[in-house]
Design an enzyme around this catalytic site. Structure first.
Site, PDB file in Angstrom:
ATOM      1  N   GLY A 174       0.843  -1.284  -0.027  1.00 21.94           N
ATOM      2  CA  GLY A 174       0.134  -0.047   0.344  1.00 21.94           C
ATOM      3  C   GLY A 174       1.065   1.461  -0.004  1.00 21.94           C
ATOM      4  CB  ALA A 175       4.297   1.972  -0.465  1.00 25.65           C
ATOM      5  CB  THR A 236       4.483  -1.664   2.041  1.00 24.65           C
ATOM      6  OG1 THR A 236       4.853  -1.379   0.676  1.00 24.65           O
ATOM      7  CG2 THR A 236       3.743  -0.723   2.890  1.00 24.65           C
ATOM      8  CG  ASN A 256       7.194   1.842  -3.484  1.00 23.54           C
ATOM      9  OD1 ASN A 256       7.019   1.000  -3.328  1.00 23.54           O
ATOM     10  ND2 ASN A 256       6.385   2.894  -3.086  1.00 23.54           N
ATOM     11  CG  ASP A 306       7.581   1.834  -7.401  1.00 20.01           C
ATOM     12  OD1 ASP A 306       7.562   1.574  -6.390  1.00 20.01           O
ATOM     13  OD2 ASP A 306       6.690   1.248  -8.235  1.00 20.01           O
ATOM     14  CE  LYS A 333       9.060  -2.734  -8.264  1.00 19.06           C
ATOM     15  NZ  LYS A 333       7.907  -1.435  -8.218  1.00 19.06           N
ATOM     16  CB  CYS A 616      -7.384  -0.632 -12.459  1.00 21.57           C
ATOM     17  SG  CYS A 616      -7.130  -1.095 -10.775  1.00 21.57           S
ATOM     18  CG  HIS A 617      -9.711   0.895 -16.083  1.00 17.26           C
ATOM     19  ND1 HIS A 617     -10.448  -0.004 -16.444  1.00 17.26           N
ATOM     20  CD2 HIS A 617      -9.936   1.420 -14.893  1.00 17.26           C
ATOM     21  CE1 HIS A 617     -11.231  -0.194 -15.422  1.00 17.26           C
ATOM     22  NE2 HIS A 617     -11.077   0.682 -14.320  1.00 17.26           N
ATOM     23  CG  MET A 656     -15.411   0.886 -10.443  1.00 15.11           C
ATOM     24  SD  MET A 656     -14.051   1.542 -10.811  1.00 15.11           S
ATOM     25  CE  MET A 656     -14.478   3.335 -10.982  1.00 15.11           C
TER      26      MET A 656
END
Length: 689
Positions: A174-175, A236, A256, A306, A333, A616-617, A656
């Site tokens: 959830g960072a 996190t 991050n 990140d 990363k 998400c999209h 949603m």
């Protein structure tokens, strides 16, 4: 505890337990290596499907199954749990924690779950909405459950718990949404919290605070810690853990910062980013009994891109420069492969395993030699940075083959444009809290440029020699986001791909020896086990995760869109089972209403879309094959229907949730106008092809 229970002794001897896979990485060292040799380079061509089982969740599948005494247990999307006869595929039980659908909007990277932990006769599960659940292994019934996170904040759990001597260890994610990172230990018997380890300071440390947090606080300045906006700094612990029982040290990877842009998170007197911001992007060693801090190593000081260090942590004993070393290895990363002394945290080596431009190397003290042009929190100017926010290696587990001395990395390249956002403000309710203008990184409508950018994306399986500090061989994949890895005593490395294949390679040279058409992208890591002396290979297939839901679906998947077909696949020599016939994808036509909004409204809508919707999209509203393509949404022609979904949460049970706490109705309608504009752009492009 029954004779078949999982005990401390059984966990310590997991590597020699050929029949079973009793913990996430197969052993505490997390090597994902099995000594089984029945399936080998000589006969892998005879491998066939033994059985398969379709799932009821059409989202990303990232779980590592456990196999204990002939029964397979695994999680699926939405934190569901399944138990099957590991030889026949007969379903034994299923458990649904009934995670509220609106929780999906708190998950940055799909509603995935990576697995279970076993202890005694029980299984332990972390749910997307932050619960730790204890299940009876025989029946799947709940023994207890504990809420491990603040449900009012955007915490999620996607990682697998680990268990050390009856202590269940779990972190959270959830960072991106502004939470404060921590992980904790819970008593396997009662569920009581035993200790909690925070990874970043709260902003109000004093002489009564733990010493490690007092020292961390000295590396932060100003910013958002402990502010009334409720932003917690990030850090996190959402995935990697490993344990050395001889040293009694637990190793965790920290994520991050929140926001990403250090200029907002930790500004100096001149308003630009300042400080290392411990313990972001760090590997931290603690005592599992007490949670006591022992040492840390920070892979990316003052991270602003990140660049998490939550990626797979692996332990091994190597001979380096003629001396035996007990090492910890990680490919986080940031693009460098690290080898550390796992007793002291001493830096041994760090070398790029993919293309890197944010740093030119690592100095003798283990600190990166940064490229100042990419330090956007200092320059205030946009920069194209490699790796990008998805990293050079993400959550997908590596594997280690002790006979070859190689670490196999599911690596990829995907650079990102970072553009600092002026006058940015945090939003503790919804949307990414990154401090960058995400809209500025959108691909422009010119398809030639989009193709050029897509052409820079690469995927590869890298066989990394941690002693020689370079790859011994590399297998190129068409694109990023390929599956986790398994190495075996039969001289094999198994990996699924984004191209809907499940492959076996020669561990010595990377030659492809066998391939299976999986009908879907495979991102999860395989396992192997035996039942009645017969060896099986298993992998949970199902396209999804961060890249899958944000990729430019029209562009990268133009020839062969990657469907989500969530399915357990199990193989053995001579297997004769077959999959159902592949179903071709069909999309609704791209037929949007005319775009009539002003340029200012469209621009404002694009900015809001980038922060609140793109995760998400997809950035260009092109959608994916996992979540809806908004350009084809029927609600585009009906402003009231659009408002009922985005503002009122009419589809919250589908994931949603309502955005009314973060976006006004005017902003929501501007997003609709921007999506209409984008849809018309792409409709014109298609008509000109």
């Amino acid at each position: 505890m029954s004779e078949k229970g999982i005990s401390a002794e059984r966990m310590l001897s997991a590597q020699s337990d050929d029949a079973n896979w009793i913990t996430y990485g197969r052993n505490y060292e997390e090597q994902r290596y099995s000594p089984l040799t029945q399936i080998s380079t000589e006969n892998v061509g005879e491998l066939g499907l033994a059985w398969s089982a379709d799932m009821d969740t059409a989202r990303g599948q990232e779980s590592t199954p456990l196999v204990i005494d002939g029964v397979m247990y695994f999680t699926t999307a939405w934190s569901k749990v399944k138990a099957y006869n590991a030889a026949t595929g007969e379903e034994i039980w299923t458990y649904d924690p009934e995670v509220p659908g609106e929780t999906g909007v708190k998950a940055c990277c799909d509603v995935v779950n990576r697995g279970l932990a076993a202890w005694g006769d029980s299984l332990f599960l972390g749910t997307l909405d932050g619960r730790l659940v204890k299940l009876d292994r025989e029946t799947g019934t709940v023994k207890w459950e504990k809420q491990t996170t603040d449900p009012e904040k955007s915490y999620t759990i996607t990682g697998a718990p680990r268990i050390i001597d009856g202590r269940v260890l779990i972190g959270n994610g959830g960072a991106e949404f502004g939470v404060r990172g921590y992980f904790a230990a819970y008593d396997a018997g009662s569920g009581d919290e035993l200790w909690r380890f925070y990874t970043v300071p709260a902003g109000d440390e004093d002489e009564n605070s733990p010493e490690y947090l007092q020292k961390a606080a000295e590396t932060w300045s100003g910013g958002v810690l402990g502010s009334e906006n409720g932003i917690g700094g990030g850090g996190t612990v959402w995935d990697a853990m490993a344990y050395d029982p001889n040293l009694d040290l637990l190793y965790i990877g920290v994520g991050n910062g929140s926001p990403w842009n250090r200029a907002y998170r930790s500004p100096g007197k001149d308003g630009t980013g300042e400080g290392d911001n411990l313990y972001l992007s760090s590997i931290v060693a603690v005592r599992p009994t007490t949670g006591e801090y022992v040492w840390h190593y920070q892979t990316t000081p003052g991270e602003t891109w990140d660049f998490t260090a939550t990626q797979h942590i692996m332990l091994a004993d190597l001979e380096i420069e003629g001396k035996p070393r007990k090492v910890l290895m990680q490919a986080p990363k940031n693009g460098f492969f690290y080898v550390l002394d796992r007793e002291t945290g001493e830096f041994i080596s760090g070398d790029p395993y993919v293309t890197v431009n944010w740093a030119t190397g690592i100095d003798e003290n283990g600190r990166p030699i940064e490229n100042p042009e990419t330090r956007i929190d200092k320059t205030g100017k946009p920069a194209l940075v490699a790796p990008g926010a998805l990293g050079g290696h993400n959550w997908h587990p590596m594997a280690y083959h002790p006979g070859e001395g190689l670490v196999y990395i599911p690596a990829f390249e995907a650079a990102m444009m970072y553009a600092p956002e002026a006058n940015w403000k945090p939003d503790p309710n919804r949307g990414f809290n990154v401090g960058f203008d995400l809209a500025a990184g959108d691909l422009p409508p010119d398809e030639g440029f989009r193709r050029e950018v897509a052409g820079t994306l690469k995927g590869m399986l890298v066989a990394w020699d941690p002693v020689a500090k370079k790859p011994r061989w590399t297998v190129e994949h068409p694109g990023p986001w390929n599956g986790g890895l398994l190495a075996t005593g039969g001289g094999l490395v198994f990996q699924g791909t984004a191209g809907s294949e499940f492959n076996a390679y020669d561990a010595a040279n990377g030659k492809k020896l066998w391939s299976f058409a999986a009908q879907t992208g495979v991102v999860a890591p395989p396992i192997t086990y035996t039942v009645d002396g017969e060896q099986y290979i298993a992998v949970l297939a199902g396209w999804g995760g961060a890249y899958a839901i944000t990729v430019d679906g029209d562009l990268l998947n133009r020839k062969a869109p990657v469907r989500n077909v969530s399915r357990m696949l199990v193989f053995k020599i001579g297997g004769k089972a077959e999959l159902p016939a592949k179903i071709d994808m069909a999309k609704m036509p791209l037929d949007p209403p005319p775009s009539r909004a002003s340029a200012d409204v469209i621009a404002a809508g694009g900015k809001s879309y980038a922060r609140y919707c793109a995760v998400c999209h997809a950035p260009g509203a092109v959608g994916s094959t996992v979540l809806p393509d908004l350009r084809r949404s029927g609600s585009l022609v009906n402003p009231a229907a659009w408002q009922s979904i985005v503002h009122d949460g009419a589809l919250k049970d589908n994931g949603m949730a309502s955005f009314k706490g973060s976006l006004t109705k005017e902003q929501i309608d501007a997003i609709r106008e921007w999506v209409i504009f984008r849809a018309n752009q792409d409709k014109v492009m298609k008509s000109e092809q």
